[in-house]
Scaffold this motif. Structure first.
Motif, PDB file in Angstrom:
ATOM      1  N   GLN A   1       0.823  -1.206   0.000  1.00 44.86           N
ATOM      2  CA  GLN A   1       0.000   0.000   0.000  1.00 44.86           C
ATOM      3  C   GLN A   1       0.858   1.257   0.000  1.00 44.86           C
ATOM      4  O   GLN A   1       0.578   2.218  -0.723  1.00 44.86           O
ATOM      5  CB  GLN A   1      -0.922  -0.021   1.220  1.00 44.86           C
ATOM      6  N   THR A   2       1.936   1.263   0.790  1.00 48.75           N
ATOM      7  CA  THR A   2       2.843   2.411   0.829  1.00 48.75           C
ATOM      8  C   THR A   2       3.515   2.635  -0.519  1.00 48.75           C
ATOM      9  O   THR A   2       3.628   3.771  -0.989  1.00 48.75           O
ATOM     10  CB  THR A   2       3.907   2.206   1.920  1.00 48.75           C
ATOM     11  N   GLU A   3       3.968   1.553  -1.170  1.00 48.60           N
ATOM     12  CA  GLU A   3       4.621   1.688  -2.472  1.00 48.60           C
ATOM     13  C   GLU A   3       3.663   2.251  -3.514  1.00 48.60           C
ATOM     14  O   GLU A   3       4.049   3.079  -4.350  1.00 48.60           O
ATOM     15  CB  GLU A   3       5.170   0.337  -2.921  1.00 48.60           C
ATOM     16  N   LEU A   4       2.417   1.820  -3.495  1.00 51.13           N
ATOM     17  CA  LEU A   4       1.430   2.350  -4.442  1.00 51.13           C
ATOM     18  C   LEU A   4       1.144   3.818  -4.166  1.00 51.13           C
ATOM     19  O   LEU A   4       1.004   4.626  -5.093  1.00 51.13           O
ATOM     20  CB  LEU A   4       0.145   1.530  -4.368  1.00 51.13           C
ATOM     21  N   GLN A   5       1.045   4.190  -2.901  1.00 47.45           N
ATOM     22  CA  GLN A   5       0.785   5.578  -2.548  1.00 47.45           C
ATOM     23  C   GLN A   5       1.956   6.484  -2.929  1.00 47.45           C
ATOM     24  O   GLN A   5       1.758   7.671  -3.189  1.00 47.45           O
ATOM     25  CB  GLN A   5       0.496   5.694  -1.055  1.00 47.45           C
ATOM     26  N   ASN A   6       3.159   5.924  -2.986  1.00 48.20           N
ATOM     27  CA  ASN A   6       4.326   6.719  -3.358  1.00 48.20           C
ATOM     28  C   ASN A   6       4.419   6.962  -4.853  1.00 48.20           C
ATOM     29  O   ASN A   6       5.171   7.842  -5.287  1.00 48.20           O
ATOM     30  CB  ASN A   6       5.609   6.036  -2.867  1.00 48.20           C
ATOM     31  N   LEU A   7       3.707   6.184  -5.650  1.00 50.33           N
ATOM     32  CA  LEU A   7       3.698   6.422  -7.085  1.00 50.33           C
ATOM     33  C   LEU A   7       2.914   7.699  -7.394  1.00 50.33           C
ATOM     34  O   LEU A   7       1.833   7.921  -6.842  1.00 50.33           O
ATOM     35  CB  LEU A   7       3.056   5.246  -7.826  1.00 50.33           C
ATOM     36  N   PRO A   8       3.414   8.552  -8.285  1.00 49.95           N
ATOM     37  CA  PRO A   8       2.666   9.780  -8.616  1.00 49.95           C
ATOM     38  C   PRO A   8       1.374   9.508  -9.372  1.00 49.95           C
ATOM     39  O   PRO A   8       0.522  10.392  -9.485  1.00 49.95           O
ATOM     40  CB  PRO A   8       3.658  10.555  -9.486  1.00 49.95           C
ATOM     41  N   HIS A   9       1.195   8.285  -9.865  1.00 51.92           N
ATOM     42  CA  HIS A   9       0.013   7.946 -10.651  1.00 51.92           C
ATOM     43  C   HIS A   9      -1.257   7.872  -9.797  1.00 51.92           C
ATOM     44  O   HIS A   9      -2.361   7.940 -10.342  1.00 51.92           O
ATOM     45  CB  HIS A   9       0.211   6.603 -11.343  1.00 51.92           C
ATOM     46  N   PHE A  10      -1.098   7.713  -8.470  1.00 50.65           N
ATOM     47  CA  PHE A  10      -2.263   7.464  -7.631  1.00 50.65           C
ATOM     48  C   PHE A  10      -2.381   8.495  -6.516  1.00 50.65           C
ATOM     49  O   PHE A  10      -1.412   8.786  -5.813  1.00 50.65           O
ATOM     50  CB  PHE A  10      -2.192   6.064  -7.023  1.00 50.65           C
ATOM     51  N   ALA A  11      -3.598   9.033  -6.377  1.00 52.46           N
ATOM     52  CA  ALA A  11      -3.882   9.960  -5.283  1.00 52.46           C
ATOM     53  C   ALA A  11      -4.043   9.206  -3.969  1.00 52.46           C
ATOM     54  O   ALA A  11      -3.738   9.735  -2.902  1.00 52.46           O
ATOM     55  CB  ALA A  11      -5.134  10.771  -5.589  1.00 52.46           C
ATOM     56  N   SER A  12      -4.520   7.967  -4.038  1.00 55.87           N
ATOM     57  CA  SER A  12      -4.647   7.143  -2.843  1.00 55.87           C
ATOM     58  C   SER A  12      -4.674   5.675  -3.253  1.00 55.87           C
ATOM     59  O   SER A  12      -4.949   5.340  -4.409  1.00 55.87           O
ATOM     60  CB  SER A  12      -5.924   7.486  -2.053  1.00 55.87           C
ATOM     61  N   ALA A  13      -4.376   4.810  -2.292  1.00 58.53           N
ATOM     62  CA  ALA A  13      -4.391   3.368  -2.541  1.00 58.53           C
ATOM     63  C   ALA A  13      -4.757   2.649  -1.248  1.00 58.53           C
ATOM     64  O   ALA A  13      -4.343   3.058  -0.160  1.00 58.53           O
ATOM     65  CB  ALA A  13      -3.037   2.885  -3.052  1.00 58.53           C
ATOM     66  N   LEU A  14      -5.527   1.576  -1.369  1.00 60.24           N
ATOM     67  CA  LEU A  14      -5.924   0.762  -0.222  1.00 60.24           C
ATOM     68  C   LEU A  14      -5.743  -0.706  -0.583  1.00 60.24           C
ATOM     69  O   LEU A  14      -6.243  -1.164  -1.618  1.00 60.24           O
ATOM     70  CB  LEU A  14      -7.381   1.034   0.156  1.00 60.24           C
ATOM     71  N   VAL A  15      -5.010  -1.442   0.265  1.00 59.84           N
ATOM     72  CA  VAL A  15      -4.765  -2.864   0.044  1.00 59.84           C
ATOM     73  C   VAL A  15      -5.307  -3.637   1.239  1.00 59.84           C
ATOM     74  O   VAL A  15      -4.941  -3.368   2.388  1.00 59.84           O
ATOM     75  CB  VAL A  15      -3.258  -3.146  -0.134  1.00 59.84           C
ATOM     76  N   ASP A  16      -6.194  -4.611   0.979  1.00 61.71           N
ATOM     77  CA  ASP A  16      -6.789  -5.395   2.059  1.00 61.71           C
ATOM     78  C   ASP A  16      -7.125  -6.777   1.523  1.00 61.71           C
ATOM     79  O   ASP A  16      -6.927  -7.072   0.331  1.00 61.71           O
ATOM     80  CB  ASP A  16      -8.035  -4.703   2.591  1.00 61.71           C
ATOM     81  N   VAL A  17      -7.641  -7.642   2.387  1.00 60.66           N
ATOM     82  CA  VAL A  17      -8.038  -8.990   1.983  1.00 60.66           C
ATOM     83  C   VAL A  17      -9.503  -9.208   2.343  1.00 60.66           C
ATOM     84  O   VAL A  17     -10.030  -8.623   3.299  1.00 60.66           O
ATOM     85  CB  VAL A  17      -7.164 -10.066   2.664  1.00 60.66           C
TER      86      VAL A  17
END
Length: 418
Positions: free
Chosen positions: A75-91
């Motif tokens: 989730q942190t790596e996705l949030q660090n990408l400039p392509h995404f304003a937010s990201a949520l990873v869950d199961v």
């Protein structure tokens, strides 16, 4: 809940208090529930960018045991990408066997393009203005195109770069071409660069490998000039172990570089450049911080002639020896300060909380740059300053006295050294 059993719950709890013995006995019963393993990964929210951009970061094999830390890291790596304003990873946790938990990734995309401008002032390089343009889906691959124009009183830069985001290997890749010009302490320099780099970046460690061709045109105030060029290979690593990246009070940062060129391969002369910088923070009592910094560098070559300016060393200014002008410490040639082959600077600074987010500081700096260690003539600087922990990071302002030149300088900076 962190390992294997994400559905675990506290089924009962009690605290038995004995007021005479002044003790508390705590009894907790956990219902672990079943052990889960990862299932397939589902991604939602992608419209502008390719799915591969997310898939390359996912390292959650089906059938592997559940680990909450892995989900948070992704989730942190996705949030660090400039392509995404937010990201949520869950199961998702099915209540029945075989207890396979599908991974759900939800992203909110950022706009494809962004234009930003800035105005500012630096005690090192003077007034400045700049404009940046960024496009986030070059060739429909999620590659990042960046262009930048910076105009400062003493330095100017035009840069075009393409970045390939982190792959499954953990490495990022970049290519760039730029032009930089500066006129500092009687040395006028025009640099043309083209290069590629490979970067591996995590929270505590960063690694950079770069291959760059540089052609420079430089001239000093007496009219003499030269045109050095070099093809260099360089490795840089940064290690951070801090209690806080925004406001460190304890820990250290280390930066080390080694690189060079060979006259046999598109370079005027052969040289090897080694550089290191270290900062250590120590908490003193409840309100004090002691910061110690040491910087060392050397370019190994028979003569600095033919070595481009950026592969040599000058010192002075904020982040170096305060009380002296930016890059005013080096080798003096007819009133111009040119870079030397060796560098050594150090500082000791004490900060003390005085009011809310404000600290007072007192410091002493020592060092310089020169032709070699035998002729190096280090200078001293001392002074007082203020530190403000602003919402965007630490801002520092200093009144520094250059002891060896009997001069005062006002200098300020924002953020950490590296």
């Amino acid at each position: 809940m962190a390992r294997d059993y994400p559905a675990s719950v506290m089924s009962s709890s009690e605290a038995i208090i004995d007021p005479e013995l002044k003790t508390a006995q705590l009894n907790i019963t956990m219902d672990s529930g079943p052990a889960y393993v990862y299932g397939p990964v589902h991604i939602q929210g992608l419209q502008r960018y390719p799915e591969k951009l997310v898939r390359d970061l996912v390292d959650l094999p089906e059938g592997a045991p559940y680990r909450r830390s892995q989900l948070l890291n992704l989730q942190t790596e996705l949030q660090n990408l400039p392509h995404f304003a937010s990201a949520l990873v869950d199961v998702n946790l099915p209540p029945d066997a075989p207890f396979i938990a599908p991974v759900q990734i939800d992203v909110q995309e950022s706009p494809l393009s962004k234009v930003s401008t800035n105005l500012g002032y630096s005690t090192n390089t003077g007034a400045q203005a700049g404009v940046d343009y960024r496009y986030l889906n070059l060739f429909d691959r999620g590659w990042i195109f960046n262009s930048k124009l910076e105009i400062k009183q003493k330095e100017q830069l035009f840069d075009i770069a393409v970045a390939i985001p982190k792959m499954s290997s953990g490495w990022e890749h970049n290519g760039y071409i730029n032009y930089a010009s500066s006129d500092i302490e009687g040395l006028q320099s025009d640099n043309y660069r083209i290069g590629v780099s490979r970067n591996w970046i995590e929270r505590r460690q960063e690694h950079y490998i770069s291959l760059q061709y540089l052609a420079e045109r430089r001239q000093i105030s007496n009219g003499s000039s030269d045109r050095p060029h070099s093809l260099t290979l360089n490795y840089k690593t940064i290690i951070r172990d801090l209690d806080s990246l925004k406001d460190p009070r304890h820990g250290y940062m280390l930066q080390a570089e080694i690189g060079g060129a060979s006259e046999q391969v598109m370079s005027d002369v052969s040289f090897v450049r080694a550089y290191g910088n270290a900062i250590h923070y120590n908490k003193i009592g409840q309100e004090g911080i002691l910061a110690l910094r040491l910087e060392l560098g050397q370019t190994f070559t028979s003569s600095a002639i033919g070595v481009p300016t950026e592969w040599l060393f000058r010192a002075g200014g904020m982040g170096s020896v305060r009380g002296y002008d930016y890059q005013s410490l080096g080798v003096d040639i007819d009133g111009s300060v040119v870079p030397g082959r060796v560098l050594a600077t150090s500082s000791i600074e004490y900060q003390h909380l005085v009011y809310k987010d404000w600290r007072a500081a007192i410091f002493y700096d020592y060092g310089g740059a020169g032709t070699d260690w035998r002729t190096l003539n280090p200078v001293r600087g001392a002074g007082i300053g203020a530190r403000w922990l602003s919402p965007v990071g630490q801002i520092g302002a200093d009144i520094a006295y250059g002891i060896d030149k009997s001069q005062f300088r006002f200098q300020f900076a924002m953020g950490l050294a590296f």
